[in-house]
Design a protein around this motif. Structure first.
Motif, short mmCIF file in Angstrom:
data_model
loop_
_atom_site.label_atom_id
_atom_site.label_comp_id
_atom_site.label_asym_id
_atom_site.label_seq_id
_atom_site.Cartn_x
_atom_site.Cartn_y
_atom_site.Cartn_z
N LEU A 62 39.56 47.71 37.78
CA LEU A 62 39.25 46.67 38.56
C LEU A 62 39.18 45.32 38.20
O LEU A 62 39.39 44.43 38.73
CB LEU A 62 38.01 47.08 39.05
N GLY A 65 42.58 43.55 38.25
CA GLY A 65 42.51 43.07 39.89
C GLY A 65 41.83 41.89 39.94
O GLY A 65 42.28 40.76 40.83
N GLU A 66 40.33 41.85 39.60
CA GLU A 66 39.79 40.65 39.92
C GLU A 66 40.19 39.47 39.25
O GLU A 66 40.18 38.21 39.73
CB GLU A 66 38.17 40.96 39.63
N SER A 68 43.04 38.95 38.09
CA SER A 68 44.38 38.57 38.41
C SER A 68 44.23 37.90 39.63
O SER A 68 44.73 36.84 39.87
CB SER A 68 45.18 39.70 38.66
N GLY A 69 43.40 38.17 40.75
CA GLY A 69 43.15 37.40 41.89
C GLY A 69 42.78 36.01 41.68
O GLY A 69 43.10 35.10 42.29
N SER A 85 50.78 39.85 44.91
CA SER A 85 49.87 40.70 45.55
C SER A 85 50.80 41.98 45.76
O SER A 85 50.31 43.13 46.01
CB SER A 85 49.40 39.96 46.79
N ILE A 88 51.15 44.19 43.01
CA ILE A 88 49.88 44.71 42.82
C ILE A 88 49.65 45.89 43.80
O ILE A 88 49.30 47.06 43.17
CB ILE A 88 48.68 43.84 42.74
N VAL A 92 49.54 49.85 42.25
CA VAL A 92 48.14 50.54 42.33
C VAL A 92 48.37 51.64 43.07
O VAL A 92 47.71 52.79 42.84
CB VAL A 92 47.10 49.52 42.92
N THR A 181 43.15 51.91 45.26
CA THR A 181 43.72 51.08 46.17
C THR A 181 42.65 50.20 46.69
O THR A 181 43.02 48.98 46.69
CB THR A 181 44.51 51.80 47.13
N PHE A 184 41.12 47.48 44.82
CA PHE A 184 42.17 45.97 44.48
C PHE A 184 42.23 45.13 45.75
O PHE A 184 42.07 44.01 45.73
CB PHE A 184 43.50 46.85 43.90
N LEU A 188 41.44 41.12 46.47
CA LEU A 188 42.12 40.16 46.93
C LEU A 188 41.78 39.55 48.27
O LEU A 188 42.12 38.19 48.38
CB LEU A 188 43.73 40.72 47.13
#
Length: 517
Positions: A62, A65-66, A68-69, A85, A88, A92, A181, A184, A188
């Motif tokens: 997680l 993802g956070e 990266s966003g 996106s 990702i 994922v 999934t 993530f 986003l």
């Protein structure tokens, strides 16, 4: 403390199913001592595996993802955001345990289907519709119109898709929204909604920023998961259409379903040695599933994140936990949980098809009971009900929502058992159900519509993808039907329930607000 909390959540999800199966397995549908021991051992492995996996997701996956966003939105480049996106969403989804289990069960029943080709198609569908969902947020399009267009396209594809892939396609839409999934995708969605409200992309003027900020509403933070879950349905339908054109004599091949396909989950090894025999293939599958995530993390760390060493070590630790947890989870599922579910469904289905009478009621009643228990035990359902209670200011009580979801899912699985016995089309349920859900979106508050479609896969968690589907497959095989057309679709029906239930509660909330005023 976090580990103990995860363990408690997982036990509450799995233990009710284990208790029901154990009682049935020693009374009306004797499973035998060996299979019961395997089932109990598989349940323990499943609990431990899912606990460790979820802990690894929290620690290592997680945050990727956070961060990266956040880094992508800081770049203020829409093409970069959409391109990454998609990547990702694809990677994922490949690592999603529910998708792995679903693809494995499809492969057991229909050997002509290539498991990894199916997984990659599902992942591509998620990636593409994540991009569509982000564009919806950026362009401030109404969610109900985007969903209406998406489902119109999906049902058109499903019409031209071979019947053997239709149930699988809609099941894929429910199975993808799992513990890997959803976080993530939600991260986003929330990040992009915040950026859009500030007008940070493409150097918008201050007046444009103010206008968009005023137009933005809280429902922009929701809805991305609901749109993304349409992607796998479209992708599997497209895969089925391609299979029809690429394979000569596909009409005969589609009918050549293994009459003894249940053997795919009953390994040659006996007793607990089954888990040892399963280990090499599970290790290979998990490695292939998590390798894209590891590669993505390395690339993002070099070019985007550039985290300090202590954070990198934490991420690596989380990835290792996820690997170990996923291995234990799949060992428990393949070695004990699914074989017991399929055998139990087979025994009850045999009695129901040959004897009729109260055995039919017992099969449908057992499925209904599983549905009521599963949805109340899912941790994600408790999160969802708490969220709706908070948004409604306590007007819609958690107990009321749990009762609505429990009743809906119970009816869904009960109908699935009737489909197994009488082989009527999945369309008789799906078309009216989705038509009602889309019609409700025009009278329901937008926030509740967004939450409803986001939560479509909440009820269809790991227990549905593993045990409930296996139970339905076993019953279908025992009744002499076609498991591909009669059994698949149960996840889709479970996933459809929240679309209607939550929107009805949203309408009730609006009426109560008006009366209060």
């Amino acid at each position: 403390m976090n580990l103990l909390l995860k363990l408690k959540e997982t036990i509450s999800s799995v233990l009710p199913i284990m208790a029901i199966v154990f009682i049935l397995g020693i009374t009306v549908a004797p499973l035998g001592a060996e299979l019961l021991v395997r089932f109990l051992a598989g349940g323990v492995l499943l609990i431990l595996g899912l606990t460790v996996f979820l802990l690894g997701v929290d620690i290592g996956i997680l945050p990727i993802g956070e961060r990266s966003g956040a880094s992508l939105t800081a770049k203020r480049s829409l093409p970069l955001l959409l391109g990454v996106s998609f990547a990702i969403g694809f990677m994922v989804t490949v690592a999603e345990p529910d998708v792995q289990v679903l693809a494995g069960q499809i492969k057991n029943v229909s050997p002509a289907v290539n498991k990894w080709a199916l997984v990659f198609m599902i992942a591509a569908g998620i990636g593409l519709f994540v991009v569509i969902g982000l564009l919806r947020t950026m362009l401030s399009l109404k969610l109900k119109y985007v969903l209406l267009a998406a489902y119109a396209a999906v049902f058109t594809l499903a019409y031209f898709c071979p019947g053997e892939f239709q149930g699988i396609a809609f099941d894929a839409g429910g199975a993808t929204t799992g513990p890997m999934t959803v976080p993530f995708i939600m991260a986003l969605g929330v990040g992009v909604a915040a950026v859009r409200s500030k007008g940070q992309l493409h150097g918008e003027s201050s007046s444009a920023k103010a206008k968009k900020s005023a137009e933005s509403s809280s429902d922009d933070s929701f809805g991305l998961t609901g749109i993304a879950s349409v992607g796998p349905v479209a992708a599997v339908c497209f895969y089925g259409i391609m299979q029809r054109f690429l394979q000569t004599g596909s009409g005969d091949a589609d009918k050549a379903i293994l009459a003894s396909s249940g053997e795919g989950v009953h390994q040659a090894a006996s007793g607990l040695s089954v888990f040892i025999s399963e280990l090499p293939s599970v290790l290979k599958e998990v490695s292939m599933a998590l390798l894209p995530l590891v590669a993505m993390f390395i690339v993002f760390q070099i070019f985007l994140l550039k985290m300090p060493p202590f954070q990198v070590r934490r991420m690596i630790k989380g990835l290792v936990y996820s690997f170990i947890g996923l291995v234990l989870f799949l060992l428990g599922v393949n070695g004990g949980f699914m074989p017991a579910g399929q055998s139990l469904g087979g025994l009850l289905g045999t009695f129901a098809s040959k004897t009729g009478g109260w055995w039919v009621l017992l099969l449908c009643g057992t499925g209904t009971l599983f549905g009521a228990v599963v949805v109340c035990a899912e941790p994600a359902v408790w999160v969802l009900t708490e969220q709706v209670e908070s948004i409604s200011g306590g007007t819609i009580r958690r107990k009321v929502m749990l009762a609505a979801l429990s009743a809906g899912v119970a009816v869904s699985i009960g109908l699935s058992m009737l489909r197994v016995l009488f082989s009527f089309s999945l369309w008789y349920i799906l078309v009216p159900g989705y038509a009602l859900a889309l019609l409700l979106s025009f009278v329901c508050p937008p926030l509740f519509t967004a939450i409803a479609f986001d939560s479509g896969g909440v009820a269809s968690g790991p227990m549905t993808s593993t045990f409930i589907l296996s139970f339905t497959l076993g019953a279908s095989l025992a009744c002499g039907g076609n498991p591909v057309t009669d059994a698949f679709g149960v996840i889709a029906l479970v996933a459809m329930t929240p679309l209607v239930a939550i929107q009805i509660l949203g309408i009730v909330f609006r009426l109560k607000q008006r009366r209060a005023k």
